[in-house]
Design a protein around this motif. Structure first.
Motif, mmCIF file in Angstrom:
data_model
loop_
_atom_site.group_PDB
_atom_site.id
_atom_site.type_symbol
_atom_site.label_atom_id
_atom_site.label_comp_id
_atom_site.label_asym_id
_atom_site.label_seq_id
_atom_site.Cartn_x
_atom_site.Cartn_y
_atom_site.Cartn_z
ATOM 1 N N THR A 22 65.182 64.693 22.807
ATOM 2 C CA THR A 22 66.004 63.294 23.672
ATOM 3 C C THR A 22 66.498 62.713 23.626
ATOM 4 N N SER A 23 67.272 62.484 22.775
ATOM 5 C CA SER A 23 68.658 62.184 22.650
ATOM 6 C C SER A 23 69.647 62.706 23.742
ATOM 7 N N LEU A 24 69.704 64.027 23.171
ATOM 8 C CA LEU A 24 70.612 64.831 23.909
ATOM 9 C C LEU A 24 70.196 64.983 25.159
ATOM 10 N N LEU A 25 69.099 65.524 25.832
ATOM 11 C CA LEU A 25 68.771 65.704 26.891
ATOM 12 C C LEU A 25 69.363 63.869 27.629
ATOM 13 N N THR A 26 69.096 62.542 27.178
ATOM 14 C CA THR A 26 69.498 61.845 28.243
ATOM 15 C C THR A 26 70.942 61.541 28.326
ATOM 16 N N LYS A 27 71.096 61.613 27.687
ATOM 17 C CA LYS A 27 73.083 61.842 26.891
ATOM 18 C C LYS A 27 73.906 63.216 27.824
ATOM 19 N N ASN A 28 72.647 63.674 28.116
ATOM 20 C CA ASN A 28 73.411 64.762 29.392
ATOM 21 C C ASN A 28 72.862 64.944 30.610
ATOM 22 N N GLY A 29 72.489 63.573 30.832
ATOM 23 C CA GLY A 29 72.366 63.022 32.102
ATOM 24 C C GLY A 29 70.671 63.336 32.947
ATOM 25 N N TYR A 30 70.118 63.713 32.330
ATOM 26 C CA TYR A 30 68.477 64.603 32.201
ATOM 27 C C TYR A 30 67.824 62.820 32.343
ATOM 28 N N ASN A 31 67.510 62.905 33.319
ATOM 29 C CA ASN A 31 65.344 61.896 33.075
ATOM 30 C C ASN A 31 64.587 62.947 32.253
ATOM 31 N N VAL A 32 64.202 61.411 30.887
ATOM 32 C CA VAL A 32 63.726 62.412 29.775
ATOM 33 C C VAL A 32 61.735 61.884 30.557
ATOM 34 N N ARG A 33 60.846 62.350 30.169
ATOM 35 C CA ARG A 33 59.514 61.370 29.903
ATOM 36 C C ARG A 33 58.755 62.256 28.514
ATOM 37 N N VAL A 34 57.950 61.274 27.830
ATOM 38 C CA VAL A 34 57.562 62.323 27.038
ATOM 39 C C VAL A 34 55.985 62.189 27.117
ATOM 40 N N ILE A 35 55.449 63.018 26.535
ATOM 41 C CA ILE A 35 53.806 63.618 25.889
ATOM 42 C C ILE A 35 53.781 63.343 25.083
ATOM 43 N N GLU A 50 59.781 56.614 23.309
ATOM 44 C CA GLU A 50 60.365 55.970 24.436
ATOM 45 C C GLU A 50 62.051 54.139 24.349
ATOM 46 N N GLY A 51 62.485 54.502 23.476
ATOM 47 C CA GLY A 51 63.571 54.084 23.164
ATOM 48 C C GLY A 51 64.795 54.828 23.313
ATOM 49 N N LEU A 52 64.487 56.353 23.288
ATOM 50 C CA LEU A 52 65.813 57.590 23.167
ATOM 51 C C LEU A 52 65.291 57.711 23.927
ATOM 52 N N HIS A 54 64.368 56.201 26.998
ATOM 53 C CA HIS A 54 63.531 55.015 27.799
ATOM 54 C C HIS A 54 63.493 54.505 29.151
ATOM 55 N N ASN A 55 61.980 55.759 28.829
ATOM 56 C CA ASN A 55 60.495 55.568 29.891
ATOM 57 C C ASN A 55 59.781 55.058 28.217
ATOM 58 N N LYS A 56 58.264 54.670 29.314
ATOM 59 C CA LYS A 56 57.061 54.536 28.594
ATOM 60 C C LYS A 56 56.841 56.070 28.014
ATOM 61 N N LEU A 57 55.984 55.916 26.800
ATOM 62 C CA LEU A 57 55.461 57.364 26.596
ATOM 63 C C LEU A 57 54.057 57.541 27.037
ATOM 64 N N GLU A 58 53.751 58.724 27.017
ATOM 65 C CA GLU A 58 52.580 59.161 27.751
ATOM 66 C C GLU A 58 51.392 59.444 26.411
ATOM 67 N N THR A 59 50.154 58.986 27.296
ATOM 68 C CA THR A 59 50.187 60.211 25.793
ATOM 69 C C THR A 59 48.278 60.037 26.427
ATOM 70 N N SER A 60 47.666 59.427 27.152
ATOM 71 C CA SER A 60 46.624 59.677 27.701
ATOM 72 C C SER A 60 46.530 60.544 29.072
ATOM 73 N N MET A 61 45.594 60.851 30.204
ATOM 74 C CA MET A 61 44.807 60.364 31.027
ATOM 75 C C MET A 61 44.774 59.752 31.698
ATOM 76 N N PHE A 62 43.938 58.823 30.966
ATOM 77 C CA PHE A 62 43.214 57.334 31.693
ATOM 78 C C PHE A 62 44.348 56.016 30.880
ATOM 79 N N GLY A 63 44.109 55.258 31.237
ATOM 80 C CA GLY A 63 44.752 54.379 30.962
ATOM 81 C C GLY A 63 46.119 53.334 32.022
ATOM 82 N N ASN A 64 46.589 54.130 32.738
ATOM 83 C CA ASN A 64 48.279 54.421 32.862
ATOM 84 C C ASN A 64 48.403 53.252 33.695
ATOM 85 N N ASP A 65 49.211 52.976 34.323
ATOM 86 C CA ASP A 65 50.127 52.619 35.159
ATOM 87 C C ASP A 65 49.608 53.418 36.667
#
Ligand code: FMN
Length: 179
Positions: A22-35, A50-52, A54-65
């Motif tokens: 995650t850290s490598l990808l963000t440092k290389n300019g990619y936008n990363v979202r993690v499930i 989330e810290g690495l 810079h996006n909210k972690l996704e864990t579930s299909m339900f209860g998200n924004d």
């Protein structure tokens, strides 16, 4: 604008390497979202991803924004999807086409339109089990790219195939697949 990488993490002892990726990808300019699977979060906490990323972690299909996250992540957001590390359990679940968790539903909704990379990580016997080998073959036949496992000393104390690819090597595969 950087490309969008959807990183899926499963319950493996090698989960900490997903933080490094995650850290490598963000440092290389990619936008990363993690499930993260439920069991992945027994190994590494949400705050790290989330810290690495810079996006909210996704864990579930339900209860998200987002009320329809699997469709939007697969069809609108992701340029590439990678499961790193991918457990034996998840390989078998994906090969069965199950969609009863967020990542399974993302994979069906993607239907191999965007590259799907699978980076297996597990004990050697688990890796060689016919269900895992057949699952990998099936996923490859459908259009997934199966990344190689390393060989060597495993966390369980045995030596053999099943080590997760190093983050820098995974980055090379991602760059090749996305270019
Ligand atoms: C300490 C420990 C390490 C584990 N490491 C792995 C692993 O590297 N690969 C794997 O396939 N399963 C591993 N497992 C088993 C998985 O966590 C288990 O099969 C889990 O249900 C996977 O769920 P998931 O695919 O939804 O994340 C490990 C379990 C424990 C307790």
């Amino acid at each position: 604008m950087g490309k969008n990488i959807l990183l899926h993490v499963t319950g493996s002892i090698s989960c900490y390497k997903a933080c490094a990726l995650t850290s490598l990808l963000t440092k290389n300019g990619y936008n990363v979202r993690v499930i993260a699977s439920e069991d992945a979060l027994k190994f590494v906490g949400a705050a790290s991803f989330e810290g690495l990323s810079h996006n909210k972690l996704e864990t579930s299909m339900f209860g998200n924004d987002d009320p329809i996250p699997h469709i939007h992540l697969a069809q609108n957001w992701a340029d590439l999807i990678i499961s790193y590390p991918c457990s034996a359990n998840t390989i078998n679940r994906l090969a069965a086409g199950l969609a009863d968790d967020l990542f399974g539903a993302v994979c069906l909704a993607n239907n191999f339109q965007k590259p799907l990379l699978i980076a297996p990580a597990m004990n050697t016997n688990m890796f060689r089990h016919p269900s895992v080998q057949e699952g990998l073959k099936k996923l490859e036949g459908w259009g997934a790219k199966i990344l190689p496992c390393g060989e060597g000393e495993l966390a369980c104390g045995t030596t053999g195939v099943g080590r997760l690819l190093e983050p820098a090597e995974a980055l090379e595969y991602i760059e090749k697949a996305i270019s």
